[in-house]
Design a protein around this motif. Sequence first.
Motif, short mmCIF file in Angstrom:
data_model
loop_
_atom_site.label_atom_id
_atom_site.label_comp_id
_atom_site.label_asym_id
_atom_site.label_seq_id
_atom_site.Cartn_x
_atom_site.Cartn_y
_atom_site.Cartn_z
N LYS A 1 0.82 -1.21 0.00
CA LYS A 1 0.00 0.00 0.00
C LYS A 1 0.85 1.26 0.00
O LYS A 1 0.37 2.34 -0.32
N ASP B 1 1.03 10.94 5.82
CA ASP B 1 0.16 10.21 4.89
C ASP B 1 0.62 8.76 4.69
O ASP B 1 0.20 8.10 3.73
N PRO C 1 0.60 5.06 4.61
CA PRO C 1 -0.46 4.07 4.77
C PRO C 1 -0.12 2.98 5.79
O PRO C 1 -1.02 2.41 6.40
N GLU D 1 -0.94 4.54 9.12
CA GLU D 1 -2.40 4.67 9.21
C GLU D 1 -3.05 3.33 9.54
O GLU D 1 -3.94 3.25 10.37
N GLU D 2 -2.59 2.27 8.87
CA GLU D 2 -3.17 0.95 9.14
C GLU D 2 -2.85 0.50 10.56
O GLU D 2 -3.70 -0.09 11.24
N ASP E 1 -2.42 2.47 13.07
CA ASP E 1 -3.32 3.25 13.92
C ASP E 1 -4.72 2.67 13.90
O ASP E 1 -5.37 2.55 14.94
N ASP E 2 -5.19 2.27 12.72
CA ASP E 2 -6.54 1.68 12.61
C ASP E 2 -6.64 0.39 13.41
O ASP E 2 -7.64 0.14 14.08
N GLN E 3 -5.61 -0.43 13.36
CA GLN E 3 -5.62 -1.68 14.12
C GLN E 3 -5.68 -1.40 15.61
O GLN E 3 -6.38 -2.07 16.35
N GLU E 4 -4.93 -0.37 16.05
CA GLU E 4 -4.94 0.00 17.46
C GLU E 4 -6.34 0.41 17.87
O GLU E 4 -6.83 0.02 18.92
N GLU E 5 -7.03 1.19 17.05
CA GLU E 5 -8.40 1.63 17.36
C GLU E 5 -9.37 0.46 17.38
O GLU E 5 -10.24 0.37 18.21
N ASN E 6 -9.19 -0.49 16.43
CA ASN E 6 -10.08 -1.64 16.35
C ASN E 6 -9.87 -2.60 17.52
O ASN E 6 -10.79 -3.28 17.93
N ASN E 7 -8.64 -2.69 18.03
CA ASN E 7 -8.34 -3.59 19.14
C ASN E 7 -8.50 -2.91 20.49
O ASN E 7 -8.50 -3.58 21.51
#
Length: 138
Positions: free
Chosen positions: A114, A123, A125, A128-129, A131-137
């Motif tokens: 990516k 920016d 990726p 960002e991913e 960070d997204d995993q941290e938020e999801n977990n």
Amino acid sequence: MNNLSIGQLASAAGVTVETLRFYEKQGLLSKPQRTDSGYRQYPPDSIKRVRFIQHAKQVGFTLNDIGELLALRQDQNTACADIKSRAIRKIEEVDQKIRELERIRDALQRMAQKCSGAGALSDCPILEELDDQEENNG
């Protein structure tokens, strides 16, 4: 063959003196007799035991596993099937670790694909991913 000093045993078995002391503390190597001046004197069969420990470590057995294998080896009621079942369990553990490492590799490859490697850090990726995993977990 005469008894061996700790240095002689270490050299013959291909390990360090510190390793032998550690194995002794862990109960994998019997406490040796000592000379009047306090030097350790290991029986010649200690070389075989240390090599057994080293080889068992190389194929993935933990020190705890190795201690159990050594104890089973001394037990007259132990059957070869008992040792085989431990080897099969170790294979299952290795297979699980391989699956986990493959999952990690696939996730890293996906993230790396990516990312062009260009652009601003804000920016990225990959970040960002993560960070997204941290938020999801979290």
